[in-house]
Design an enzyme around this catalytic site. Sequence first.
Site, mmCIF file in Angstrom:
data_model
loop_
_atom_site.group_PDB
_atom_site.id
_atom_site.type_symbol
_atom_site.label_atom_id
_atom_site.label_comp_id
_atom_site.label_asym_id
_atom_site.label_seq_id
_atom_site.Cartn_x
_atom_site.Cartn_y
_atom_site.Cartn_z
ATOM 1 N N HIS A 99 -6.156 -32.734 -21.331
ATOM 2 C CA HIS A 99 -5.626 -31.690 -22.109
ATOM 3 C C HIS A 99 -4.046 -31.805 -21.854
ATOM 4 O O HIS A 99 -3.259 -30.750 -22.329
ATOM 5 C CB HIS A 99 -6.200 -30.549 -21.822
ATOM 6 C CG HIS A 99 -7.369 -30.070 -22.632
ATOM 7 N ND1 HIS A 99 -8.551 -29.926 -22.163
ATOM 8 C CD2 HIS A 99 -7.537 -30.140 -23.915
ATOM 9 C CE1 HIS A 99 -9.594 -29.760 -23.128
ATOM 10 N NE2 HIS A 99 -8.794 -30.242 -24.054
ATOM 11 N N ASP A 163 -4.840 -19.385 -20.955
ATOM 12 C CA ASP A 163 -5.450 -18.948 -22.444
ATOM 13 C C ASP A 163 -6.814 -19.545 -22.734
ATOM 14 O O ASP A 163 -7.440 -19.097 -23.741
ATOM 15 C CB ASP A 163 -4.379 -18.872 -23.320
ATOM 16 C CG ASP A 163 -3.308 -17.953 -23.174
ATOM 17 O OD1 ASP A 163 -3.235 -17.246 -22.256
ATOM 18 O OD2 ASP A 163 -2.034 -18.710 -23.900
ATOM 19 N N GLU A 274 0.229 -10.215 -23.204
ATOM 20 C CA GLU A 274 1.033 -11.245 -24.048
ATOM 21 C C GLU A 274 1.616 -10.835 -25.146
ATOM 22 O O GLU A 274 1.919 -9.824 -25.452
ATOM 23 C CB GLU A 274 0.167 -12.513 -24.064
ATOM 24 C CG GLU A 274 -0.442 -13.247 -22.734
ATOM 25 C CD GLU A 274 -0.959 -14.725 -22.990
ATOM 26 O OE1 GLU A 274 -0.882 -15.095 -24.146
ATOM 27 O OE2 GLU A 274 -1.693 -15.276 -22.348
HETATM 28 C C1 LIG Z 1 -5.640 -25.458 -25.794
HETATM 29 C C2 LIG Z 1 -4.816 -25.638 -24.449
HETATM 30 C C3 LIG Z 1 -4.298 -24.305 -24.011
HETATM 31 C C4 LIG Z 1 -3.492 -24.015 -22.722
HETATM 32 N N1 LIG Z 1 -3.303 -22.917 -22.471
HETATM 33 C C5 LIG Z 1 -2.419 -22.965 -21.117
HETATM 34 C C6 LIG Z 1 -2.245 -21.527 -20.754
HETATM 35 O O1 LIG Z 1 -2.478 -20.494 -21.239
HETATM 36 N N2 LIG Z 1 -1.511 -21.598 -19.608
HETATM 37 C C7 LIG Z 1 -1.602 -22.615 -18.801
HETATM 38 O O2 LIG Z 1 -0.908 -22.596 -17.622
HETATM 39 N N3 LIG Z 1 -1.597 -23.969 -19.433
HETATM 40 C C8 LIG Z 1 -2.255 -24.233 -20.372
HETATM 41 N N4 LIG Z 1 -2.572 -25.241 -20.857
HETATM 42 C C9 LIG Z 1 -2.299 -26.452 -20.417
HETATM 43 C C10 LIG Z 1 -2.958 -26.839 -19.199
HETATM 44 O O3 LIG Z 1 -3.117 -26.223 -18.165
HETATM 45 C C11 LIG Z 1 -2.539 -28.349 -18.743
HETATM 46 O O4 LIG Z 1 -2.429 -29.094 -19.955
HETATM 47 C C12 LIG Z 1 -3.447 -29.025 -17.751
HETATM 48 O O5 LIG Z 1 -2.986 -30.142 -17.214
HETATM 49 C C13 LIG Z 1 -4.807 -29.270 -18.377
HETATM 50 O O6 LIG Z 1 -5.774 -29.503 -17.571
HETATM 51 P P1 LIG Z 1 -6.494 -30.859 -17.468
HETATM 52 O O7 LIG Z 1 -7.762 -30.748 -16.606
HETATM 53 O O8 LIG Z 1 -6.854 -31.309 -18.789
HETATM 54 O O9 LIG Z 1 -5.527 -31.871 -16.837
HETATM 55 P P2 LIG Z 1 -5.196 -33.395 -17.395
HETATM 56 O O10 LIG Z 1 -4.567 -33.503 -18.404
HETATM 57 O O11 LIG Z 1 -6.286 -34.191 -17.108
HETATM 58 O O12 LIG Z 1 -4.204 -33.774 -16.055
HETATM 59 C C14 LIG Z 1 -3.029 -33.057 -15.946
HETATM 60 C C15 LIG Z 1 -2.159 -33.664 -14.886
HETATM 61 O O13 LIG Z 1 -2.695 -33.065 -13.830
HETATM 62 C C16 LIG Z 1 -3.155 -34.360 -12.968
HETATM 63 N N5 LIG Z 1 -4.522 -33.931 -12.333
HETATM 64 C C17 LIG Z 1 -5.732 -33.791 -13.252
HETATM 65 N N6 LIG Z 1 -6.697 -33.422 -12.081
HETATM 66 C C18 LIG Z 1 -6.107 -33.588 -11.139
HETATM 67 C C19 LIG Z 1 -6.755 -33.248 -9.644
HETATM 68 N N7 LIG Z 1 -8.069 -32.843 -9.533
HETATM 69 N N8 LIG Z 1 -6.014 -33.340 -8.581
HETATM 70 C C20 LIG Z 1 -4.644 -33.582 -8.542
HETATM 71 N N9 LIG Z 1 -4.015 -33.849 -9.861
HETATM 72 C C21 LIG Z 1 -4.863 -33.791 -11.091
HETATM 73 C C22 LIG Z 1 -3.144 -35.455 -13.910
HETATM 74 O O14 LIG Z 1 -3.080 -36.571 -13.343
HETATM 75 C C23 LIG Z 1 -2.211 -35.253 -14.718
HETATM 76 O O15 LIG Z 1 -0.980 -35.645 -14.454
HETATM 77 C C24 LIG Z 1 -3.101 -25.411 -22.100
HETATM 78 C C25 LIG Z 1 -3.757 -26.607 -22.681
HETATM 79 C C26 LIG Z 1 -4.398 -26.589 -23.812
HETATM 80 C C27 LIG Z 1 -4.748 -27.891 -24.598
#
Ligand SMILES: Cc1cc2nc3c(=O)[nH]c(=O)nc-3n(C[C@H](O)[C@H](O)[C@H](O)COP(=O)(O)OP(=O)(O)OC[C@H]3O[C@@H](n4cnc5c(N)ncnc54)[C@H](O)[C@@H]3O)c2cc1C
Length: 523
Positions: A99, A163, A274
């Site tokens: 994400h 969120d 918020e």
């Molecule tokens: C619809 C939506 C709403 C959101 N709302 C919020 C919000 O309210 N508040 C907020 O803070 N963020 C929010 N986000 C952002 C979100 O927290 C970040 O994009 C987060 O990185 C997404 O998590 P993911 O598991 O998809 O990570 P990924 O996109 O898979 O990874 C993100 C980064 O973290 C690294 N990573 C992933 N897993 C690990 C692990 N286990 N150990 C070490 N590194 C790792 C990856 O290599 C990459 O660099 C939102 C995103 C979306 C799409």
Amino acid sequence: MNPQVQLAKYSSYHKIWLIILFISITLVTPLPLENLPLEGQFSFEEINHAARDFGNRYQLPPLAVLHPKSVSDIAKTIKHVWKMGQGSDLTVAARGCGHSLQGQSQAHQGVVINMRSLRLHPIQVVVQNGVVQPYVDVYGGELWINILHECLKYGLTPKSWTDYLHLSVGGTLSNAGVSGQAFRHGPQISNVHQLEVVTGKGEVVNCSKKQNAELFHSVLGGLGQFGIITRARISLEPAPQMVKWIRVLYSDFDTFVREQEQLTVAKATFDYIEGFVIINRTGLLNNWRTSFDPQDPVQASQFSSDGKTLFCLELAKYFKHDEADLADQEIKLMLSQLSYISSTLFIAQVSYVDFLDRVHVSEIKLRSKGLWEVPHPWLNLLIPKSSIHRFAEQVFGNILKDTSNGPILIYPVNKSKWDNRTSVVIPEEDVFYLVGFLSSAVPSSTGSDGLDHILSQNKRILDFCESGRLGVKQYLPHYSTQQEWKAHFGPRWEVFKQRKSTYDPLAILAPGQRIFQKSLPIS
Ligand SMILES: Cc1cc2nc3c(=O)[nH]c(=O)nc-3n(C[C@H](O)[C@H](O)[C@H](O)COP(=O)(O)OP(=O)(O)OC[C@H]3O[C@@H](n4cnc5c(N)ncnc54)[C@H](O)[C@@H]3O)c2cc1C
Ligand SMILES: *[C@@H]1O[C@H](CO)[C@@H](O)[C@H](O)[C@H]1NC(C)=O
Ligand SMILES: *[C@@H]1O[C@H](CO)[C@@H](O)[C@H](O)[C@H]1NC(C)=O
Ligand SMILES: *[C@@H]1O[C@H](CO)[C@@H](O)[C@H](O)[C@H]1NC(C)=O
Ligand SMILES: *[C@@H]1O[C@H](CO)[C@@H](O)[C@H](O)[C@H]1NC(C)=O
């Protein structure tokens, strides 16, 4: 010495050297990835998924995707890459849900580790009697929504959220994890007791504030640069059952921020605070974050700003079934102290799960219309309190003409709830605002909805912050040069760099953040 003997000696030396050379080549030349003895497996064909993310703008295919079945699969893979040394440019990225917005979970021609496949044991909720707080142990790839459901079986819940809950623990802890509970509990990284991490050398290490504290703090908000989070211990509290979900509108920005901030300081206050900005909207607000009550979309249609700029304060009060009356009284009292436009009060009552999982409802709707997998040129900023009025005047008053591309979130948090030993970068002021421009570039659209238009608007906002010296920091930061990264970290760059050379000296991990490059020394 007889020349014959000398020659024989020479050639036997020669042979020995050849044998040594041969042995060392065999030792140094690593096994191909597919020959590593793992419980899980590599996939070399189905790699396209790992080249995509929610941002939908960067697509860099990896060489392989690892589907680990154990922590040791991850450790062996990283150790293998570590042993290949500087000469190889193979990198490794953990992928939670992908994400991220600008390729942060991608590894071009490297290995992407699908963290979702590492689900060995069920989520473990631990309730201890006495003074020790309850906690839950989860895998790094676990989704927050699954953790919520499991904890609720014990009447417990994590305290601090995002969120949207279909995000992985490792992904949000690598950033911070901020939502409307952060004013009280701090971000998610302030609510973690312990982590298990695989470092860039392939070592598996447990860490906490007491044990390997430097690694613990490095990894939290560390943008995946120091290790892969394979397990996390998250703090819990007793869960509510129901939520009063409230929205009120303001037309005056100063009043809006003053009262929003007062609520975050007050002793008796809401559980979630918020807000968002509405600019020049007339019709139904047609984006995912604004559907207020899914059962009653008519309410949402009354949210029209008719050209004016409005500020919506969004609040929630948690309660248990038998406390509904008390909650009503408390809400009434708290609202009576606010000066929002009185005709704009909306209150809905929903379950705790429906409240926390609210964005998922919109995801389903948008997916069905093909509007989820569009480019998301999001911009998230942390703005010091002392700059928020100047920022609002220029950005909401001048740069942005409407909010039809997506919601703009705005709410304050208090620095005292953030641990300055973690890697996350925040402004240097006691109170700062999270302002999120969550834009979607809709495919058919041209002009003001198009990707280029949104990107140039984002650039104008960033340029204004820079030239006005507002002291703004990006959240979920993205830069393309190391110079910009250094400016982002400011005085903290040296510590960040030092941590990198300790835990991932070859810069194998999370190359998609574009902070360090494997072929270059860390400098
Ligand atoms: C619809 C939506 C709403 C959101 N709302 C919020 C919000 O309210 N508040 C907020 O803070 N963020 C929010 N986000 C952002 C979100 O927290 C970040 O994009 C987060 O990185 C997404 O998590 P993911 O598991 O998809 O990570 P990924 O996109 O898979 O990874 C993100 C980064 O973290 C690294 N990573 C992933 N897993 C690990 C692990 N286990 N150990 C070490 N590194 C790792 C990856 O290599 C990459 O660099 C939102 C995103 C979306 C799409
Ligand atoms: C880390 O701690 C967990 C739980 O406390 C334990 O199961 C695991 O084996 C530990 N890992 C290491 C590498 O010590
Ligand atoms: C409001 O939006 C409309 C159409 O989206 C646009 O034509 C108009 O110029 C905007 N008004 C302001 C004040 O920016
Ligand atoms: C921030 O939190 C600290 C510590 O709890 C408190 O003393 C201070 O008043 C808060 N500041 C504001 C402006 O909210
Ligand atoms: C973190 O904050 C504490 C207390 O406010 C301060 O003493 C310390 O110097 C700070 N550390 C860093 C690394 O900024």
